[in-house]
Enzyme design. Structure first.
Site: not given
Ligand code: FAD
Length: 453
Positions: A301, A10, A297, A114, A136, A164, A116, A45-46, A13, A247
């Site tokens: 991290r 992945g 995120a 990771s 996303r 979101i 996600g 995406s943030c 982050h 969700g």
């Protein structure tokens, strides 16, 4: 000397932070291979709302990293490579490359997962209609952007009023669309903030032309090929585009029966030398004192940092300290930050909280509102017995989001209301009052006399 092979799954982050930590701590002693199932490496995406509102340099800059950011010969970043399974006995992963459809085995000494989440597609009829979108990743971001620029799209319905969904609704409204925001619970942002604050924000969304429909149970998306309406138990809402932000679901189907991500302490899985971080896992919440879903995120991290730091200790010398879970958001002219638990998440986690709500001006009363003295609202959540701070939120038209980080630090360090009431913060009437707003909110929560000037 043979390098230690670390495989990462992945490229978001968690994966990005794992590479950084591995290079920082072990340099050339490790050989790092990161597999990413998608084509695009590390869209952030943030930053999607900023992109949708034309506030970024270029869509291709809205990312955590580019493969060329890691030119080191011991870092291999492979997009279009989906990891299909793990063989813990042989210590290999089986990976299929989308470009040539070839499947190969790759050995690992250490494996960091990771993988996600993916956004939920509502399980209702019509979810596969054209113009029913998700929010996303790069592909959906660019598709939504195209529709925001398309004059044929006049009405947008956003499903899910979490942060979101609010981002999608605000960007759509700013693009000149008619916007309806729906949620199944009784208020927008209800999982982030208590009602005192969501009442302010709901009204503000309305003032900015967003219709908010709460308690909306969606039964179907209807239309002929393309979506034309959302059917709820109450009514039909016309829509040329639906953006679902309702969700997420962990990308863990491929791991079923192979590995249990949340089995053990130290962010290790039940398989030797296999670690899991990020949204696909539950995070240990400091205020709740248990694992719960905290899809941020910041969490991915911090977890990646811990995993890599202790990667070569048989039993890490200390457990992962956990996270508080903090987020911030602008809703048109308002800004809020929330940290730790609130009434909703505390109830879900089975944690008893005492709630207090404080509201006052930002600066001394002699500064008129139009000179930059707006109202601030602060919510504090504390343990009813010990007064330990378990959560908090700040809201104002002034950017008070930095106070959210102060709250996060207080929650992480298990400060009590008494300690927050006396914490030594600055005073300068250009910014705040004789006591800082968090001091005053804590003093009020303790039932002290209001601070009258
Ligand atoms: P993900 O970001 O979910 O990435 C997982 C990656 O793994 C994906 O690229 C996927 O393709 C890949 N993958 C999955 N399975 C496989 C496999 N088998 N083989 C190979 N690759 C695989 N968080 C914040 O803290 N602040 C914010 O402001 C914020 N804003 C957000 C705004 C939006 C619109 C969205 C959608 C999310 C936001 N988040 C924010 C949440 C944040 O993006 C996530 O918490 C974070 O991306 C989680 O990182 P991750 O590494 O766990 O996984």
């Amino acid at each position: 000397m043979e390098k230690i092979k670390v495989v990462i799954v992945g490229a978001s982050h968690g994966g990005h932070q794992s590479i950084l930590e591995l290079l920082t701590r072990y340099g050339e002693n490790v050989d790092i291979t990161l597999f990413e199932a998608g084509d695009y490496i590390s869209f952030m995406s943030c930053g999607m709302e900023l992109y949708l509102e034309d506030k970024v340099t270029d869509v291709n800059d809205v990312r955590n990293f580019r493969p060329e950011n890691f030119p080191q010969s011991n870092v291999h970043i492979l997009n279009n490579h989906e990891v299909k399974t793990i063989d813990a006995d042989k210590k290999t992963v089986t990976v299929t490359s989308a470009s040539d459809n070839e499947t190969k085995e790759y050995p690992y000494d250490k494996l960091i997962l990771s993988s996600g989440v993916k956004p939920n597609n509502l399980p209702v009829p019509g979810a596969d209609l054209e113009n029913v979108y998700l929010m996303r990743g790069y592909n959906w971001a660019t598709k939504i952007k195209e529709k925001l620029n398309d004059p044929a799209i006049k009405k947008i319905a956003v499903v899910g009023a979490g942060y979101i969904g609010i981002e999608a609704a605000e960007a759509s409204r700013k693009a000149g669309k008619e916007v309806v925001l729906l949620d199944v619970i009784d208020r927008p942002l209800g999982t982030y903030l208590d009602a005192e604050m969501t009442d302010i924000l709901e009204q503000h969304l309305n003032e900015n032309g967003i219709e908010v429909l709460t308690n909306a149970k969606i039964e179907a998306f209807t239309g002929n090929g393309k979506v034309e309406a959302i059917k709820t138990s109450e009514k039909e809402i016309p829509a040329d585009l639906v953006i679902q932000a309702a969700g997420v679901k962990a990308n863990t189907e491929w791991l079923k029966g192979i590995v249990d991500l949340d089995e053990r302490e130290y962010l290790q899985t039940n398989l030797p030398d296999v670690y899991a971080v990020g949204d696909a896992t539950l995070a240990y919440s400091i205020p709740a004192r248990k694992k719960m879903p905290i899809a941020l995120a910041t969490v991915a991290r911090r977890e990646a940092r811990y995993v890599v730091k202790h990667l070569f200790e048989e039993v890490p010398n200390k457990p992962f300290g956990g996270v508080v879970g903090s987020s911030a958001l602008s809703v048109f002219d308002y800004h809020f930050a929330a940290s730790g638990l609130n009434s909703f998440t505390a109830a879900k986690a089975g944690v008893d909280v005492r709630v207090s709500y404080y509201e006052d001006t930002l600066r001394p009363k002699y500064v008129p509102e139009e000179q930059g003295n707006p109202k601030v609202s602060i919510q504090l959540f504390s343990d009813p017995m010990t007064h330990q701070l378990l959560g908090g939120a700040v809201l104002s038209t002034y950017d008070v989001t930095g106070q959210g980080n102060v709250l996060a630090l207080a929650i992480q360090n298990k400060l009590t209301l008494e300690e927050l009431a006396e914490a030594d913060f600055f005073f300068q009437p250009g910014f705040d009052r004789q006591w800082s707003m968090l001091n005053l909110a804590a003093q009020q929560a303790l039932g002290e006399e209001p601070f009258v000037e």
